[in-house]
Write a protein that holds these residues in place. Structure first.
Motif, PDB file in Angstrom:
ATOM      1  N   SER A 102      -1.927  21.428  -3.461  1.00  0.00           N
ATOM      2  CA  SER A 102      -3.346  21.230  -3.597  1.00  0.00           C
ATOM      3  C   SER A 102      -3.800  20.428  -4.647  1.00  0.00           C
ATOM      4  N   GLN A 103      -3.204  20.836  -5.959  1.00  0.00           N
ATOM      5  CA  GLN A 103      -3.570  19.947  -7.019  1.00  0.00           C
ATOM      6  C   GLN A 103      -3.373  18.597  -6.969  1.00  0.00           C
ATOM      7  N   THR A 104      -2.066  18.355  -6.217  1.00  0.00           N
ATOM      8  CA  THR A 104      -1.772  16.706  -6.189  1.00  0.00           C
ATOM      9  C   THR A 104      -2.841  16.061  -5.196  1.00  0.00           C
ATOM     10  N   THR A 105      -3.189  16.861  -4.051  1.00  0.00           N
ATOM     11  CA  THR A 105      -4.040  16.357  -3.136  1.00  0.00           C
ATOM     12  C   THR A 105      -5.543  16.198  -3.819  1.00  0.00           C
ATOM     13  N   VAL A 106      -5.917  16.979  -4.529  1.00  0.00           N
ATOM     14  CA  VAL A 106      -7.229  16.843  -5.301  1.00  0.00           C
ATOM     15  C   VAL A 106      -7.315  15.532  -6.016  1.00  0.00           C
ATOM     16  N   ILE A 107      -6.138  15.524  -6.760  1.00  0.00           N
ATOM     17  CA  ILE A 107      -6.020  14.098  -7.778  1.00  0.00           C
ATOM     18  C   ILE A 107      -6.145  12.948  -6.902  1.00  0.00           C
ATOM     19  N   LEU A 108      -5.247  13.021  -6.066  1.00  0.00           N
ATOM     20  CA  LEU A 108      -5.112  11.759  -5.116  1.00  0.00           C
ATOM     21  C   LEU A 108      -6.393  11.327  -4.544  1.00  0.00           C
ATOM     22  N   THR A 109      -7.330  12.289  -4.325  1.00  0.00           N
ATOM     23  CA  THR A 109      -8.515  12.203  -3.384  1.00  0.00           C
ATOM     24  C   THR A 109      -9.642  11.696  -4.609  1.00  0.00           C
ATOM     25  N   GLN A 110      -9.463  12.283  -5.842  1.00  0.00           N
ATOM     26  CA  GLN A 110     -10.569  11.921  -6.766  1.00  0.00           C
ATOM     27  C   GLN A 110     -10.071  10.454  -7.175  1.00  0.00           C
ATOM     28  N   TYR A 111      -8.975   9.915  -7.169  1.00  0.00           N
ATOM     29  CA  TYR A 111      -8.651   8.775  -7.624  1.00  0.00           C
ATOM     30  C   TYR A 111      -8.377   7.694  -6.562  1.00  0.00           C
ATOM     31  N   SER A 112      -8.668   8.132  -5.396  1.00  0.00           N
ATOM     32  CA  SER A 112      -8.378   7.068  -4.040  1.00  0.00           C
ATOM     33  C   SER A 112      -8.731   5.593  -4.171  1.00  0.00           C
ATOM     34  N   TYR A 113     -10.252   5.852  -4.791  1.00  0.00           N
ATOM     35  CA  TYR A 113     -10.539   4.517  -4.960  1.00  0.00           C
ATOM     36  C   TYR A 113      -9.867   3.469  -6.076  1.00  0.00           C
TER      37      TYR A 113
ATOM     38  N   SER B  40       0.922  -1.208  -0.129  1.00  0.00           N
ATOM     39  CA  SER B  40       0.073   0.096  -0.104  1.00  0.00           C
ATOM     40  C   SER B  40       0.932   1.173  -0.077  1.00  0.00           C
ATOM     41  N   TYR B  41       1.904   1.222   0.704  1.00  0.00           N
ATOM     42  CA  TYR B  41       2.778   2.366   0.964  1.00  0.00           C
ATOM     43  C   TYR B  41       3.523   2.595  -0.638  1.00  0.00           C
ATOM     44  N   VAL B  42       4.076   1.585  -1.107  1.00  0.00           N
ATOM     45  CA  VAL B  42       4.765   1.727  -2.382  1.00  0.00           C
ATOM     46  C   VAL B  42       3.724   2.102  -3.344  1.00  0.00           C
ATOM     47  N   VAL B  43       2.392   1.638  -3.588  1.00  0.00           N
ATOM     48  CA  VAL B  43       1.588   2.111  -4.570  1.00  0.00           C
ATOM     49  C   VAL B  43       1.245   3.661  -4.233  1.00  0.00           C
ATOM     50  N   SER B  44       1.027   4.013  -2.986  1.00  0.00           N
ATOM     51  CA  SER B  44       0.768   5.278  -2.533  1.00  0.00           C
ATOM     52  C   SER B  44       1.896   6.313  -2.976  1.00  0.00           C
ATOM     53  N   ILE B  45       3.181   5.807  -2.834  1.00  0.00           N
ATOM     54  CA  ILE B  45       4.362   6.792  -3.323  1.00  0.00           C
ATOM     55  C   ILE B  45       4.198   7.039  -4.644  1.00  0.00           C
ATOM     56  N   LEU B  46       4.071   5.909  -5.583  1.00  0.00           N
ATOM     57  CA  LEU B  46       4.015   5.855  -6.981  1.00  0.00           C
ATOM     58  C   LEU B  46       2.813   6.773  -7.542  1.00  0.00           C
ATOM     59  N   ALA B  47       1.780   6.524  -6.863  1.00  0.00           N
ATOM     60  CA  ALA B  47       0.390   7.427  -6.951  1.00  0.00           C
ATOM     61  C   ALA B  47       0.491   8.867  -6.999  1.00  0.00           C
ATOM     62  N   THR B  48       1.350   9.167  -5.712  1.00  0.00           N
ATOM     63  CA  THR B  48       1.787  10.466  -5.698  1.00  0.00           C
ATOM     64  C   THR B  48       2.641  11.195  -6.381  1.00  0.00           C
ATOM     65  N   ILE B  49       3.587  10.413  -6.934  1.00  0.00           N
ATOM     66  CA  ILE B  49       4.663  10.895  -8.042  1.00  0.00           C
ATOM     67  C   ILE B  49       3.670  11.145  -9.177  1.00  0.00           C
ATOM     68  N   LEU B  50       2.850  10.273  -9.672  1.00  0.00           N
ATOM     69  CA  LEU B  50       2.021  10.259 -10.845  1.00  0.00           C
ATOM     70  C   LEU B  50       1.467  11.702 -10.857  1.00  0.00           C
ATOM     71  N   ALA B  51       0.537  11.716  -9.421  1.00  0.00           N
ATOM     72  CA  ALA B  51      -0.482  12.812  -9.348  1.00  0.00           C
ATOM     73  C   ALA B  51       0.289  14.256  -9.108  1.00  0.00           C
ATOM     74  N   MET B  52       1.573  14.222  -8.932  1.00  0.00           N
ATOM     75  CA  MET B  52       2.434  15.650  -9.037  1.00  0.00           C
ATOM     76  C   MET B  52       2.635  15.710 -10.321  1.00  0.00           C
ATOM     77  N   THR B  53       3.118  14.707 -11.210  1.00  0.00           N
ATOM     78  CA  THR B  53       3.264  14.991 -12.588  1.00  0.00           C
ATOM     79  C   THR B  53       2.164  15.693 -13.066  1.00  0.00           C
ATOM     80  N   VAL B  54       1.134  14.778 -13.046  1.00  0.00           N
ATOM     81  CA  VAL B  54      -0.469  15.526 -13.651  1.00  0.00           C
ATOM     82  C   VAL B  54      -0.441  16.648 -13.337  1.00  0.00           C
ATOM     83  N   GLY B  55      -0.408  17.225 -12.105  1.00  0.00           N
ATOM     84  CA  GLY B  55      -0.592  18.356 -11.416  1.00  0.00           C
ATOM     85  C   GLY B  55       0.308  19.461 -11.920  1.00  0.00           C
ATOM     86  N   ILE B  56       1.580  19.110 -12.118  1.00  0.00           N
ATOM     87  CA  ILE B  56       2.414  20.183 -12.734  1.00  0.00           C
ATOM     88  C   ILE B  56       1.981  20.495 -14.428  1.00  0.00           C
ATOM     89  N   ILE B  57       1.497  19.319 -15.070  1.00  0.00           N
ATOM     90  CA  ILE B  57       1.017  19.406 -16.302  1.00  0.00           C
ATOM     91  C   ILE B  57      -0.096  20.500 -16.457  1.00  0.00           C
TER      92      ILE B  57
END
Length: 303
Positions: A59-70, A26-43
């Motif tokens: 703020s943008q990263t948090t929105v993306i992670l929350t949106q795709y938490s499921y 779960s931790y590894v998946v969360s880290i990878l998801a955070t990196i991906l969310a940050m990348t998308v957020g920057i774009i």
């Protein structure tokens, strides 16, 4: 059976390391998801012409992670599923001929446990609502609901209603409860595995709900001696939660306070009826060695 030779720290380690594996994945998946969310957020920030500073990116990263938490939780379950299944098969192999095997159970009893899961979910939710417990944690509950139920019914039915129950039942009943029974009584294993299951769900509101449901799942596993039964109870509970949150099918039961109380009483009666059938009517027939034939992993004979 090798498990019974374990004691003390080794026995505790056998129980706990599958959970640690889950949290590690779960931790590894969360880290990878955070990196991906940050990348998308920057774009997204660059596309919209916004200022790329720490606060806006966070703020943008948090929105993306929350949106795709499921989806993140679903990926974790998908990765964890073959791991826990492999460990479960290893335990069955260790038990060998000592693993208790029973003849096929009538499909009627599996229908009963599915109904039990539906009734238990509705009754426990109603009782928590009537008691005021949900009112005390309304903000927390809303946050959980926003993360889990986002209007994607088909995806939620598959992920929350089917995938998560399969993974969690193999982990908490097949592995943890099964391993606990190597050094403690079945009743103690039921209670302790249910507490771990509740702690795994996080906040206090979910702890109470998961503890009660976990006791039911563990009881069913002990009575049926296979994973199919608790998976079906768990699926019933989760599916009705998704349906109740995403559709208006259950709204009629919550129109007035009296309808909630009446509905709770009905669901409690259904629970008692299901438990009566399971406890007093379900008769498992143990296979004789010469009749075992080919066995599946749930202890049922293949014809």
């Amino acid at each position: 059976m090798n498990q019974k030779k374990d004691s003390g720290g080794k026995a505790v380690w056998r129980v706990m390391y599958p959970i640690l594996i889950y949290f590690g994945i779960s931790y590894v998946v969360s880290i990878l998801a955070t990196i991906l969310a940050m990348t998308v957020g920057i774009i997204q920030i660059k596309v919209t012409g916004g200022a790329l500073d720490y606060q806006s990116l966070l703020s943008q990263t948090t929105v993306i992670l929350t949106q795709y938490s499921y989806e993140i939780a679903a990926v974790t379950s998908l990765i964890m599923l073959p791991v826990v299944w492999f460990l479960f098969l290893g335990d069955r192999k260790e038990e060998g001929s000592e693993y208790r095997k029973y003849d096929r159970i009538s499909a009627v009893y599996y229908l009963v446990v599915f109904v039990l899961g539906i009734a238990a979910s509705l009754a426990v939710n109603n009782m928590m609502n009537i008691s005021g417990l949900m009112g005390d944690y309304t903000e927390n509950l809303n946050q959980v609901a926003e993360q889990l139920y986002r209007g994607q019914l088909a995806a939620e039915l598959i992920g929350i209603g089917i995938l998560s129950p399969i993974t969690e039942e193999i982990l908490f009943r097949g592995l943890i409860m099964g391993r606990m029974k190597a050094f403690c009584s079945p009743n103690t294993a039921i209670v302790m595995s249910s507490i771990l299951f509740a702690l795994y769900h996080g906040n206090f509101l979910q702890f109470v709900y998961a503890l009660i449901l976990g006791l039911i799942f563990a009881y069913v596993y002990e009575k049926f001696h296979n994973l199919t039964a608790p998976i079906l109870v768990h699926c019933g509970a989760n599916l009705i939660s998704v349906i109740g949150s995403e559709t208006a099918l259950l709204d009629r039961f919550y129109q007035t306070e009296m309808s909630v109380i009446a509905g709770t009483m009905i669901w409690c009666l259904v629970i008692l009826g299901c438990i009566y059938i399971i406890h007093y009517r379900l008769k498992l027939v143990k296979l004789h060695p010469e009749k075992e034939g080919r066995m599946d992993d749930n202890g049922a004979r293949n014809s």
